[in-house]
Design a protein around this motif. Sequence first.
Motif, mmCIF file in Angstrom:
data_model
loop_
_atom_site.group_PDB
_atom_site.id
_atom_site.type_symbol
_atom_site.label_atom_id
_atom_site.label_comp_id
_atom_site.label_asym_id
_atom_site.label_seq_id
_atom_site.Cartn_x
_atom_site.Cartn_y
_atom_site.Cartn_z
ATOM 1 N N GLY A 11 57.375 20.777 41.898
ATOM 2 C CA GLY A 11 57.614 19.542 42.434
ATOM 3 C C GLY A 11 56.699 18.296 41.888
ATOM 4 N N LEU A 12 55.832 18.924 41.276
ATOM 5 C CA LEU A 12 54.544 17.041 41.015
ATOM 6 C C LEU A 12 55.622 17.410 39.748
ATOM 7 C CD1 LEU A 12 51.694 18.557 41.544
ATOM 8 C CD2 LEU A 12 52.969 16.841 42.527
ATOM 9 N N ILE A 13 56.082 18.143 38.366
ATOM 10 C CA ILE A 13 56.897 17.636 36.780
ATOM 11 C C ILE A 13 57.678 17.038 37.648
ATOM 12 C CG2 ILE A 13 57.596 18.509 35.656
ATOM 13 C CD1 ILE A 13 55.806 20.633 35.416
ATOM 14 N N PHE A 14 59.131 17.037 38.773
ATOM 15 C CA PHE A 14 60.510 17.063 38.664
ATOM 16 C C PHE A 14 59.494 15.203 39.334
ATOM 17 C CE2 PHE A 14 63.058 14.698 41.511
ATOM 18 C CZ PHE A 14 64.561 15.967 40.920
ATOM 19 N N ILE A 15 58.277 14.940 40.363
ATOM 20 C CA ILE A 15 58.113 13.260 40.638
ATOM 21 C C ILE A 15 57.942 12.842 39.343
ATOM 22 C CG2 ILE A 15 56.485 12.039 41.882
ATOM 23 C CD1 ILE A 15 56.554 14.850 43.908
ATOM 24 N N VAL A 16 56.986 13.277 38.175
ATOM 25 C CA VAL A 16 55.993 12.256 37.242
ATOM 26 C C VAL A 16 57.541 12.290 35.834
ATOM 27 C CG1 VAL A 16 54.365 12.402 35.531
ATOM 28 C CG2 VAL A 16 53.828 13.480 37.645
ATOM 29 N N MET A 17 58.193 13.553 36.047
ATOM 30 C CA MET A 17 59.038 13.054 35.534
ATOM 31 C C MET A 17 59.975 11.787 35.605
ATOM 32 S SD MET A 17 60.350 14.392 32.188
ATOM 33 C CE MET A 17 60.162 15.808 32.210
ATOM 34 N N ASN A 18 60.567 12.026 37.158
ATOM 35 C CA ASN A 18 61.584 10.618 37.151
ATOM 36 C C ASN A 18 60.958 9.326 37.348
ATOM 37 O OD1 ASN A 18 63.676 9.831 39.044
ATOM 38 N ND2 ASN A 18 62.621 9.437 40.456
ATOM 39 N N LYS A 19 59.163 9.639 37.305
ATOM 40 C CA LYS A 19 58.262 7.701 36.891
ATOM 41 C C LYS A 19 59.257 7.617 35.586
ATOM 42 C CE LYS A 19 57.352 7.488 41.551
ATOM 43 N NZ LYS A 19 58.294 6.686 42.194
ATOM 44 N N LEU A 20 58.392 9.037 34.901
ATOM 45 C CA LEU A 20 58.723 8.350 33.313
ATOM 46 C C LEU A 20 60.315 7.815 32.739
ATOM 47 C CD1 LEU A 20 56.647 11.741 31.764
ATOM 48 C CD2 LEU A 20 55.896 8.602 32.129
ATOM 49 N N VAL A 21 61.026 8.425 33.854
ATOM 50 C CA VAL A 21 62.434 8.246 33.189
ATOM 51 C C VAL A 21 62.917 6.762 33.351
ATOM 52 C CG1 VAL A 21 64.639 8.639 33.464
ATOM 53 C CG2 VAL A 21 62.999 10.678 33.076
ATOM 54 N N GLU A 22 62.560 6.177 34.515
ATOM 55 C CA GLU A 22 62.683 5.042 35.433
ATOM 56 C C GLU A 22 62.037 4.047 34.790
ATOM 57 O OE1 GLU A 22 61.825 4.991 39.690
ATOM 58 O OE2 GLU A 22 63.695 6.390 39.651
ATOM 59 N N LEU A 23 60.623 4.882 33.904
ATOM 60 C CA LEU A 23 59.804 3.492 33.267
ATOM 61 C C LEU A 23 60.418 3.416 32.154
ATOM 62 C CD1 LEU A 23 57.045 1.533 33.616
ATOM 63 C CD2 LEU A 23 56.108 3.413 32.285
ATOM 64 N N LEU A 24 60.371 4.706 31.399
ATOM 65 C CA LEU A 24 61.138 4.445 29.537
ATOM 66 C C LEU A 24 62.409 3.839 29.730
ATOM 67 C CD1 LEU A 24 59.139 7.080 28.189
ATOM 68 C CD2 LEU A 24 58.265 4.670 28.626
ATOM 69 N N PHE A 25 63.203 3.923 30.563
ATOM 70 C CA PHE A 25 64.868 4.261 30.316
ATOM 71 C C PHE A 25 65.305 3.182 31.406
ATOM 72 C CE2 PHE A 25 63.092 8.075 27.969
ATOM 73 C CZ PHE A 25 63.784 7.695 27.629
ATOM 74 N N SER A 26 64.356 2.270 32.067
ATOM 75 C CA SER A 26 65.375 1.042 32.431
ATOM 76 C C SER A 26 66.139 0.851 32.414
ATOM 77 C CB SER A 26 64.059 0.554 32.588
ATOM 78 O OG SER A 26 64.004 -0.318 31.862
ATOM 79 N N THR A 27 66.687 0.416 31.193
ATOM 80 C CA THR A 27 68.009 -0.288 30.396
ATOM 81 C C THR A 27 69.091 0.457 30.257
ATOM 82 O OG1 THR A 27 67.654 0.660 28.661
ATOM 83 C CG2 THR A 27 66.470 -1.921 28.843
ATOM 84 N N LEU A 28 68.961 1.837 31.009
ATOM 85 C CA LEU A 28 69.859 2.912 31.223
ATOM 86 C C LEU A 28 70.704 2.956 33.211
ATOM 87 C CD1 LEU A 28 68.918 6.310 29.573
ATOM 88 C CD2 LEU A 28 70.088 4.691 28.408
ATOM 89 N N THR A 29 71.853 3.211 33.126
ATOM 90 C CA THR A 29 72.302 3.327 34.315
ATOM 91 C C THR A 29 71.959 4.103 34.742
ATOM 92 O OG1 THR A 29 74.006 4.280 33.832
ATOM 93 C CG2 THR A 29 75.173 2.517 33.339
ATOM 94 N N ASN A 30 71.552 4.643 36.689
ATOM 95 C CA ASN A 30 71.436 4.867 37.014
ATOM 96 C C ASN A 30 71.891 6.496 36.903
ATOM 97 O OD1 ASN A 30 69.605 5.901 39.267
ATOM 98 N ND2 ASN A 30 71.211 5.678 40.816
ATOM 99 N N ILE A 31 73.443 6.416 36.808
ATOM 100 C CA ILE A 31 73.972 7.615 36.227
ATOM 101 C C ILE A 31 72.917 8.750 34.800
ATOM 102 C CG2 ILE A 31 75.788 9.092 35.827
ATOM 103 C CD1 ILE A 31 77.211 8.005 38.039
ATOM 104 N N GLN A 32 72.634 7.731 34.290
ATOM 105 C CA GLN A 32 72.797 8.578 32.967
ATOM 106 C C GLN A 32 71.429 8.438 33.298
ATOM 107 O OE1 GLN A 32 73.132 3.878 30.974
ATOM 108 N NE2 GLN A 32 74.410 5.470 29.979
ATOM 109 N N GLN A 33 70.050 7.254 33.485
ATOM 110 C CA GLN A 33 68.304 7.761 34.065
ATOM 111 C C GLN A 33 68.861 9.378 34.488
ATOM 112 O OE1 GLN A 33 66.846 5.045 36.402
ATOM 113 N NE2 GLN A 33 67.005 3.582 34.250
ATOM 114 N N LYS A 34 69.286 9.390 35.795
ATOM 115 C CA LYS A 34 69.830 11.244 36.421
ATOM 116 C C LYS A 34 69.605 11.889 35.383
ATOM 117 C CE LYS A 34 70.893 10.077 41.360
ATOM 118 N NZ LYS A 34 71.465 9.661 42.108
ATOM 119 N N LEU A 35 70.743 12.240 34.608
ATOM 120 C CA LEU A 35 71.702 13.057 33.703
ATOM 121 C C LEU A 35 70.194 13.569 32.986
ATOM 122 C CD1 LEU A 35 75.004 11.987 32.669
ATOM 123 C CD2 LEU A 35 74.503 14.027 33.831
#
Length: 154
Positions: free
Chosen positions: A57-81
């Motif tokens: 659960g903690l890794i999930f939250i941190v990983m989500n923040k990192l993906v949003e931060l590092l891959f902000s140019t990707l679409t929402n679906i691409q970020q989720k994938l």
Amino acid sequence: MQLKLKNVLVIFTILSTLVAAITAIMTYANLQPTQSFLNSWLNSYIFALVVMLPTSGLIFIVMNKLVELLFSTLTNIQQKLLHGVFMAVVMESVMAIVTTVVNHEYVTFAQYSRLMFSSFLYALPIGLGFSCLMVFVIRPKLQRFLAQPTTNNL
């Protein structure tokens, strides 16, 4: 039963089923003929449920923040994938390490590496599927559930 409690129970049931399936696959993948499947799986399952589920659960939250931060140019679906793939690889790696350690106490590093990699590869497709389920289905439901105002029916 209150709606929120029902939702929590449903989410916990889904997550514990995920943990049971992945640990069963990993246990089966590196089980020795002299080992009992049920005992080996139960040890891995309990550890995963008690330690790995909260940690994930903690890794999930941190990983989500990192993906949003590092891959902000990707679409929402691409970020989720991408988030789903990263979560699957990280969690399957940790689970493969733990499951192999629990089931094989005295092996050489080469044997351990082979067993760990084997269990990782066996469980990765299931982990990818469940990870995408988590990112696309469970997480939005959990977010809606947590966003609802609490009502006391006492």
